[in-house]
Scaffold this motif. Structure first.
Motif, PDB file in Angstrom:
ATOM      1  N   THR A 169      -5.611   6.126  -0.634  1.00  9.38           N
ATOM      2  CA  THR A 169      -5.305   5.116  -1.640  1.00  9.38           C
ATOM      3  C   THR A 169      -5.947   3.780  -1.293  1.00  9.38           C
ATOM      4  OG1 THR A 169      -3.199   6.206  -2.110  1.00  9.38           O
ATOM      5  CG2 THR A 169      -3.420   3.927  -2.810  1.00  9.38           C
ATOM      6  N   LEU A 170      -5.916   3.400  -0.017  1.00 17.70           N
ATOM      7  CA  LEU A 170      -6.512   2.130   0.390  1.00 17.70           C
ATOM      8  C   LEU A 170      -8.002   2.098   0.088  1.00 17.70           C
ATOM      9  CD1 LEU A 170      -6.468  -0.591   1.865  1.00 17.70           C
ATOM     10  CD2 LEU A 170      -6.738   0.651   4.012  1.00 17.70           C
ATOM     11  N   PHE A 171      -8.719   3.153   0.463  1.00 16.80           N
ATOM     12  CA  PHE A 171     -10.174   3.137   0.301  1.00 16.80           C
ATOM     13  C   PHE A 171     -10.596   3.441  -1.131  1.00 16.80           C
ATOM     14  CE2 PHE A 171      -9.961   3.554   4.908  1.00 16.80           C
ATOM     15  CZ  PHE A 171     -10.995   2.745   5.316  1.00 16.80           C
ATOM     16  N   HIS A 172     -10.034   4.473  -1.736  1.00 20.33           N
ATOM     17  CA  HIS A 172     -10.496   4.898  -3.052  1.00 20.33           C
ATOM     18  C   HIS A 172      -9.955   4.013  -4.177  1.00 20.33           C
ATOM     19  CE1 HIS A 172     -12.571   8.365  -1.569  1.00 20.33           C
ATOM     20  NE2 HIS A 172     -11.489   8.870  -1.008  1.00 20.33           N
ATOM     21  N   THR A 173      -8.667   3.634  -4.095  1.00 20.68           N
ATOM     22  CA  THR A 173      -8.043   2.919  -5.203  1.00 20.68           C
ATOM     23  C   THR A 173      -8.156   1.415  -5.055  1.00 20.68           C
ATOM     24  OG1 THR A 173      -6.455   4.744  -5.390  1.00 20.68           O
ATOM     25  CG2 THR A 173      -5.916   2.702  -6.533  1.00 20.68           C
ATOM     26  N   VAL A 174      -7.899   0.890  -3.854  1.00 21.96           N
ATOM     27  CA  VAL A 174      -7.884  -0.566  -3.662  1.00 21.96           C
ATOM     28  C   VAL A 174      -9.286  -1.105  -3.404  1.00 21.96           C
ATOM     29  CG1 VAL A 174      -6.928  -2.443  -2.270  1.00 21.96           C
ATOM     30  CG2 VAL A 174      -5.516  -0.461  -2.825  1.00 21.96           C
ATOM     31  N   LEU A 175      -9.981  -0.534  -2.415  1.00 23.65           N
ATOM     32  CA  LEU A 175     -11.293  -1.053  -2.021  1.00 23.65           C
ATOM     33  C   LEU A 175     -12.445  -0.425  -2.790  1.00 23.65           C
ATOM     34  CD1 LEU A 175     -10.774  -1.098   1.857  1.00 23.65           C
ATOM     35  CD2 LEU A 175     -10.470  -2.983   0.247  1.00 23.65           C
TER      36      LEU A 175
ATOM     37  N   LEU B  47       0.834  -1.206   0.000  1.00 20.67           N
ATOM     38  CA  LEU B  47       0.000   0.000   0.000  1.00 20.67           C
ATOM     39  C   LEU B  47       0.865   1.252   0.000  1.00 20.67           C
ATOM     40  CD1 LEU B  47      -2.730   1.450   0.252  1.00 20.67           C
ATOM     41  CD2 LEU B  47      -2.536   1.192   2.746  1.00 20.67           C
ATOM     42  N   ALA B  48       1.920   1.265   0.817  1.00 18.24           N
ATOM     43  CA  ALA B  48       2.805   2.434   0.858  1.00 18.24           C
ATOM     44  C   ALA B  48       3.477   2.658  -0.497  1.00 18.24           C
ATOM     45  CB  ALA B  48       3.864   2.251   1.948  1.00 18.24           C
ATOM     46  N   ALA B  49       3.966   1.579  -1.119  1.00 20.76           N
ATOM     47  CA  ALA B  49       4.620   1.717  -2.427  1.00 20.76           C
ATOM     48  C   ALA B  49       3.635   2.182  -3.483  1.00 20.76           C
ATOM     49  CB  ALA B  49       5.246   0.384  -2.820  1.00 20.76           C
ATOM     50  N   LEU B  50       2.413   1.640  -3.459  1.00 25.17           N
ATOM     51  CA  LEU B  50       1.404   2.075  -4.436  1.00 25.17           C
ATOM     52  C   LEU B  50       1.083   3.555  -4.265  1.00 25.17           C
ATOM     53  CD1 LEU B  50      -0.701   1.401  -6.622  1.00 25.17           C
ATOM     54  CD2 LEU B  50      -2.284   0.795  -4.773  1.00 25.17           C
ATOM     55  N   THR B  51       0.964   4.001  -3.023  1.00 30.24           N
ATOM     56  CA  THR B  51       0.671   5.407  -2.766  1.00 30.24           C
ATOM     57  C   THR B  51       1.771   6.309  -3.318  1.00 30.24           C
ATOM     58  OG1 THR B  51      -0.507   4.784  -0.744  1.00 30.24           O
ATOM     59  CG2 THR B  51       0.155   7.087  -0.967  1.00 30.24           C
ATOM     60  N   VAL B  52       3.016   5.910  -3.116  1.00 31.95           N
ATOM     61  CA  VAL B  52       4.142   6.735  -3.548  1.00 31.95           C
ATOM     62  C   VAL B  52       4.238   6.790  -5.070  1.00 31.95           C
ATOM     63  CG1 VAL B  52       6.647   6.877  -3.555  1.00 31.95           C
ATOM     64  CG2 VAL B  52       5.452   6.454  -1.421  1.00 31.95           C
ATOM     65  N   VAL B  53       4.201   5.643  -5.733  1.00 30.71           N
ATOM     66  CA  VAL B  53       4.398   5.639  -7.188  1.00 30.71           C
ATOM     67  C   VAL B  53       3.197   6.224  -7.916  1.00 30.71           C
ATOM     68  CG1 VAL B  53       5.954   3.665  -7.080  1.00 30.71           C
ATOM     69  CG2 VAL B  53       3.526   3.270  -7.439  1.00 30.71           C
ATOM     70  N   ARG B  54       2.012   6.168  -7.296  1.00 32.28           N
ATOM     71  CA  ARG B  54       0.818   6.729  -7.948  1.00 32.28           C
ATOM     72  C   ARG B  54       0.678   8.229  -7.724  1.00 32.28           C
ATOM     73  NH1 ARG B  54      -3.658   3.603  -9.584  1.00 32.28           N
ATOM     74  NH2 ARG B  54      -2.849   1.826 -10.752  1.00 32.28           N
TER      75      ARG B  54
ATOM     76  N   ARG C  76       1.318  -3.305 -11.050  1.00 38.15           N
ATOM     77  CA  ARG C  76       1.603  -4.580 -10.385  1.00 38.15           C
ATOM     78  C   ARG C  76       1.157  -4.548  -8.921  1.00 38.15           C
ATOM     79  NH1 ARG C  76       6.474  -4.496 -11.363  1.00 38.15           N
ATOM     80  NH2 ARG C  76       6.572  -5.780 -13.245  1.00 38.15           N
ATOM     81  N   LEU C  77       1.422  -3.445  -8.233  1.00 33.52           N
ATOM     82  CA  LEU C  77       1.037  -3.343  -6.826  1.00 33.52           C
ATOM     83  C   LEU C  77      -0.476  -3.318  -6.655  1.00 33.52           C
ATOM     84  CD1 LEU C  77       3.712  -0.725  -5.775  1.00 33.52           C
ATOM     85  CD2 LEU C  77       3.541  -3.042  -4.859  1.00 33.52           C
ATOM     86  N   LEU C  78      -1.178  -2.597  -7.520  1.00 33.79           N
ATOM     87  CA  LEU C  78      -2.632  -2.550  -7.435  1.00 33.79           C
ATOM     88  C   LEU C  78      -3.219  -3.926  -7.706  1.00 33.79           C
ATOM     89  CD1 LEU C  78      -5.205  -0.958  -7.053  1.00 33.79           C
ATOM     90  CD2 LEU C  78      -5.127  -0.345  -9.485  1.00 33.79           C
ATOM     91  N   ARG C  79      -2.642  -4.662  -8.647  1.00 37.71           N
ATOM     92  CA  ARG C  79      -3.130  -6.013  -8.932  1.00 37.71           C
ATOM     93  C   ARG C  79      -2.934  -6.919  -7.719  1.00 37.71           C
ATOM     94  NH1 ARG C  79       0.238  -7.414 -12.715  1.00 37.71           N
ATOM     95  NH2 ARG C  79      -0.876  -6.252 -14.326  1.00 37.71           N
ATOM     96  N   ARG C  80      -1.801  -6.793  -7.052  1.00 38.86           N
ATOM     97  CA  ARG C  80      -1.560  -7.620  -5.863  1.00 38.86           C
ATOM     98  C   ARG C  80      -2.561  -7.316  -4.758  1.00 38.86           C
ATOM     99  NH1 ARG C  80       5.004  -7.644  -4.805  1.00 38.86           N
ATOM    100  NH2 ARG C  80       5.647  -8.623  -6.774  1.00 38.86           N
ATOM    101  N   LEU C  81      -2.787  -6.017  -4.516  1.00 33.22           N
ATOM    102  CA  LEU C  81      -3.677  -5.646  -3.418  1.00 33.22           C
ATOM    103  C   LEU C  81      -5.123  -6.029  -3.703  1.00 33.22           C
ATOM    104  CD1 LEU C  81      -2.124  -2.190  -2.505  1.00 33.22           C
ATOM    105  CD2 LEU C  81      -2.231  -4.181  -1.009  1.00 33.22           C
TER     106      LEU C  81
END
Length: 621
Positions: free
Chosen positions: A429-435, A182-189, A293-298
Motif C-alpha cells: 500500500t505504501l509503495f503502490h497506493t501512496v508513493l 498507513l495501517a488504517a488505509l491498508t485495512v479499509v482498502r 481521507r487517509l490517502l489524501r493525508r498521506l
C-alpha cells in the motif's frame, strides 16, 4: 468339583441362575469345570479348553454365555467393591487372584458384564432396554443441544450489549501519525467488505504488517479510535471466563438449567474480530470515506515539509522490517534455525542502516548472499550446530552492510519480489497506493529528491513595519508562437536476419550444446530492458510497446516455471512471444514486438557469458 491326582483342590462353588435355558447351563457347566490347581498352586487346571466348548450355535464369547447362566464363587475371596464373596467374571480372574491380585471385582460389580450377558439370557428384554436407553440418550442429547444453543445465544446478547453499533458522522476522523494512517488505509482498502472489516476473510492479508505483528496493529487501530468492534463478531473472537460449553456444564454440576452466565475477561483475538469505521451514516460509506481521507493525508505529507520527515522515516522502517522478514525466510528455506532473540537487535540494526541508503531489492540480494553463505558453511561442516551457521549468516550480512553503505557501486543488483514470499499488505500500500513507485527499486534517495521546500518567510513580528508591495508592471501579452510541424518519427532499422522467428529461435535453443538455464533467461530480462531504453527513447511509442511485451514474457516465464521443468518453461516462453504481434519499426521492415524481444533476449544471453556467483562476490567483498 473334581480334583486331579497330581494337583491341589480349590473350593470353587458354581451356582446356576433360576430360569436359565438349558443350553446356557450346559455351556456354563463345561466353562467352570475345574480339575484343580497345579502342584505349585498358582495355575488352575481346566477340564475343557475354551476353544473346545460347544456353544450350540450361539457363538459369542464363552465367559458371557457362562455369566448369563451361572455364578462361580471363589470361596475365601471377597470383592473389593461390594465386599461379598467373589464370583469370578471369567477364567482369567482366577489366575489373577491366585497371583495375589486383590483388585478383581465380582461378576455383579463388573461395569459391563451383567448387561452384556443379559443379551444371551433374555434377548427380548435386552432389546427393550437398548431401545429405552437410546430414547433416553436422544432426549439427553436434544436437551444438551438446546442448552448449548441457549448458551451461545446468551454470549451473542452479551456481545450486542457490550459492543453496540454506533454511527458518528458528526465526529471528526481521529488525527494519526503516518504509520497508523498507513495501517488504517491498508485495512479499509483491502479488508473491508460491505463496510465490515475482518482480516481472516481476506487471505491476501495473511501478512498485514511488515514486522508480522498484525494483531498489535489491529489493536492499535481500535485503541486510536479508527475501528470499533462490530457486534456480529464471532463468539470465539473474545476470551470468556468459561470458554467451553462442557466446562460450563461441569461448573453447574451437570444441571443444564443452572449454567453460569457468560462473562467477558477483557481480552480478545484481533485477527478474528470483525470491526467497522464509525464515522459515517453507513458502514460502507464510512469505510470508503475513511480510505479517501487517509490517502489524501498521506499524499499531502509529500508536500508538507513538517510531515515529510515522518514519511521518509516510515519508508526506511518498512524497508528494514521487510528485510528482516526476508532474512528469516531464507534461513528457513535452508533449514537453518532463526536468529536467536538476543541477537535480533543486531539484525535489525544492520537492516535499518542499509535501508537508509539502499532499495529493498538490493537488500534482498544481500540477505540472499548472506544466508547462502550460511547454508554453504552448514554443508561443509554438517556436525556443527545449526545456530552457529545462523550466526555465520548474520555476520556475513553485517559485513555486506558495511560494504554497501560505504560504497554505493558495490552489490547494485536488485532482486524482484519473491512470489512465494510476498510483501506485506502495508508495504504494498505504501509503495503502490501512496508513493506510486516500485517497492523493490525505490530507495530513500529517490524519496529525498521529492522533499518539499520550506516556506521562504515566516509571519512578521508585532512591531515590524511591512512595506507595501508595489504592483507589478503591466506587460503586454506576447503573441502565441507559431506551432512548428512535429518532426517525423524515426524508427531504428531492424534487420530480419538478426530477429528470426520465435519458432526458429526455440529450435536453436533446444539444439544448443552450451549449458543454459531458466535463471539465465530471468537475468537477461534486465539487460533487455536496458537495451530497449538505449535504442528507443522513452517518448517513442515502440519503447512502451517493447517494455510491456518484455514484462509480459517475464511473467509467462515465472508462471510456467511452476508447472514445467526449467528448460521447458523457457522454450514455452519463447514460443508464447509469437502472441505479441504489435509491429515495431517502419513498414515494410516492421517486425512483431514479441519477435524483437526474443531476439534481444538471445543476444543478451550470448553477450552476457558466465555470470559471477553472488556467493563468491560476497566473499571477495
Amino acid at each position: 468339583m473334581s480334583t486331579s491326582p497330581v494337583g491341589q483342590d480349590f473350593d470353587l462353588y458354581v451356582r446356576f441362575l433360576d430360569g436359565t435355558p438349558s443350553h446356557l447351563v450346559d455351556v456354563a457347566r463345561r466353562y467352570w469345570d475345574l480339575r484343580g490347581l497345579d502342584e505349585t498352586g498358582a495355575y488352575p487346571l481346566w477340564r475343557t479348553p475354551v476353544r473346545e466348548i460347544d456353544t450350540n450355535g450361539w457363538g459369542g464369547r464363552h465367559h458371557l454365555l457362562a455369566a448369563a447362566a451361572s455364578r462361580a464363587v471363589a470361596k475365601g475371596y471377597f470383592c473389593p467393591s461390594c465386599e461379598e464373596e467373589l464370583s469370578l467374571p471369567n477364567r482369567t480372574a482366577l489366575n489373577k487372584i491366585l497371583a495375589g491380585d486383590t483388585r478383581v471385582v465380582c461378576a455383579d460389580c463388573h461395569p459391563t458384564l451383567s448387561e452384556e450377558a443379559e443379551e444371551y439370557r433374555d434377548p427380548d428384554a435386552a432389546a427393550l432396554r437398548r431401545a429405552e436407553r437410546r430414547r433416553e440418550e436422544q432426549s439427553l442429547n436434544e436437551a444438551y443441544a438446546d442448552a448449548e444453543e441457549r448458551w451461545i445465544k446468551a454470549h451473542r446478547e452479551v456481545l450486542g450489549k457490550e459492543f453496540p453499533l454506533h454511527h458518528h458522522p458528526e465526529e471528526e476522523f481521529p488525527e494519526l501519525d503516518v504509520r497508523w494512517e498507513l495501517a488504517a488505509l491498508t485495512v479499509v482498502r483491502n479488508a473491508a467488505e460491505g463496510g465490515i472489516i475482518n482480516i481472516r476473510d481476506h487471505p491476501e492479508l495473511s501478512v498485514l504488517s511488515p514486522d508480522g505483528e498484525d494483531a498489535e496493529v489491529m489493536e492499535a487501530l481500535r485503541h486510536h479510535g479508527v475501528l470499533r468492534v462490530h457486534p456480529s463478531s464471532a463468539v470465539s473472537s473474545r476470551v470468556w471466563r468459561v470458554t467451553a460449553f462442557g466446562d460450563a456444564v461441569a461448573e453447574a454440576g451437570g444441571e443444564l438449567d443452572g449454567l453460569p452466565m457468560p462473562e467477558l475477561t477483557g481480552r480478545y483475538y484481533p485477527l478474528t474480530t470483525r470491526f467497522y469505521v464509525p464515522y459515517g451514516d453507513d458502514l460502507r460509506v464510512a469505510a470508503e470515506s475513511a480510505g479517501t481521507r487517509l490517502l489524501r493525508r498521506l499524499t499531502h505529507a509529500l508536500k508538507d515539509h513538517r510531515r515529510f520527515d515522518a514519511l521518509e522515516g516510515l519508508l526506511t522502517e518498512v524497508i528494514a522490517k521487510e528485510a528482516v522478514r526476508y532474512f528469516d525466510h531464507k534461513l528457513k528455506e535452508h533449514n537453518l534455525p532463526g536468529v536467536p532473540e538476543e541477537k535480533l537487535p543486531r539484525l535489525r540494526e544492520a537492516a535499518d542502516k542499509l535501508a537508509r541508503v539502499r532499495c529493498l531489492g538490493q537488500i534482498y540480494c544481500a540477505c540472499w548472499i548472506a544466508t547462502r553463505n550460511a547454508a554453504a558453511a552448514a554443508q561443509r561442516t554438517p556436525r556443527a550446530p545449526g545456530v552457529n551457521m545462523t550466526e555465520h549468516g548474520l555476520k556475513s550480512f553485517e559485513d555486506l552492510v558495511q560494504v554497501m553503505v560505504r560504497d554505493d557501486t558495490k552489490y547494485t543488483r536488485a532482486f524482484r519480489e519473491d512470489i512465494k514470499f510476498p510483501l506485506s499488505a502495508m508495504t504494498r500500500t505504501l509503495f503502490h497506493t501512496v508513493l506510486d513507485m516500485h517497492p523493490m527499486e525505490t530507495g530513500p534517495a529517490r524519496i529525498r529528491q521529492m522533499r518539499p521546500a520550506q516556506p521562504a518567510r515566516t509571519a512578521p513580528a508585532r512591531n515590524e513595519v511591512i512595506e507595501p508591495t508595489p504592483a507589478p508592471p503591466v506587460r503586454k501579452t506576447p503573441a502565441p508562437p507559431v506551432r512548428k510541424p512535429e518532426p517525423e518519427l524515426v524508427h531504428p532499422e531492424l534487420e530480419e536476419k538478426e530477429f528470426p522467428s520465435v519458432e526458429l529461435q526455440a529450435r536453436r535453443l533446444a539444439a544448443m550444446t552450451e549449458p543454459w538455464s531458466w535463471q539465465d533467461f530471468a537475468t537477461a530480462f534486465q539487460t533487455v530492458r536496458e537495451d530497449i531504453s538505449l535504442v528507443w527513447d522513452e517518448d517513442h511509442p515502440s519503447h512502451s510497446t517493447l517494455q510491456a511485451a518484455t514484462g509480459a514474457l517475464e511473467m509467462h516465464l515465472l508462471q510456467l516455471g511452476t508447472y514445467l521443468k526449467e528448460r521447458e518453461s523457457a522454450l514455452a516462453m519463447v514460443l508464447a512471444a509469437g502472441l505479441y504481434r504489435e509491429l515495431i519499426g517502419a513498414r515494410p521492415h516492421a517486425l512483431p514486438s514479441g519477435r524483437v524481444v526474443v531476439g534481444l533476449l538471445v543476444e543478451a544471453l550470448v553477450r552476457r557469458g558466465p555470470e559471477e556467483d553472488p556467493t563468491e562476490e560476497g566473499d571477495a567483498g
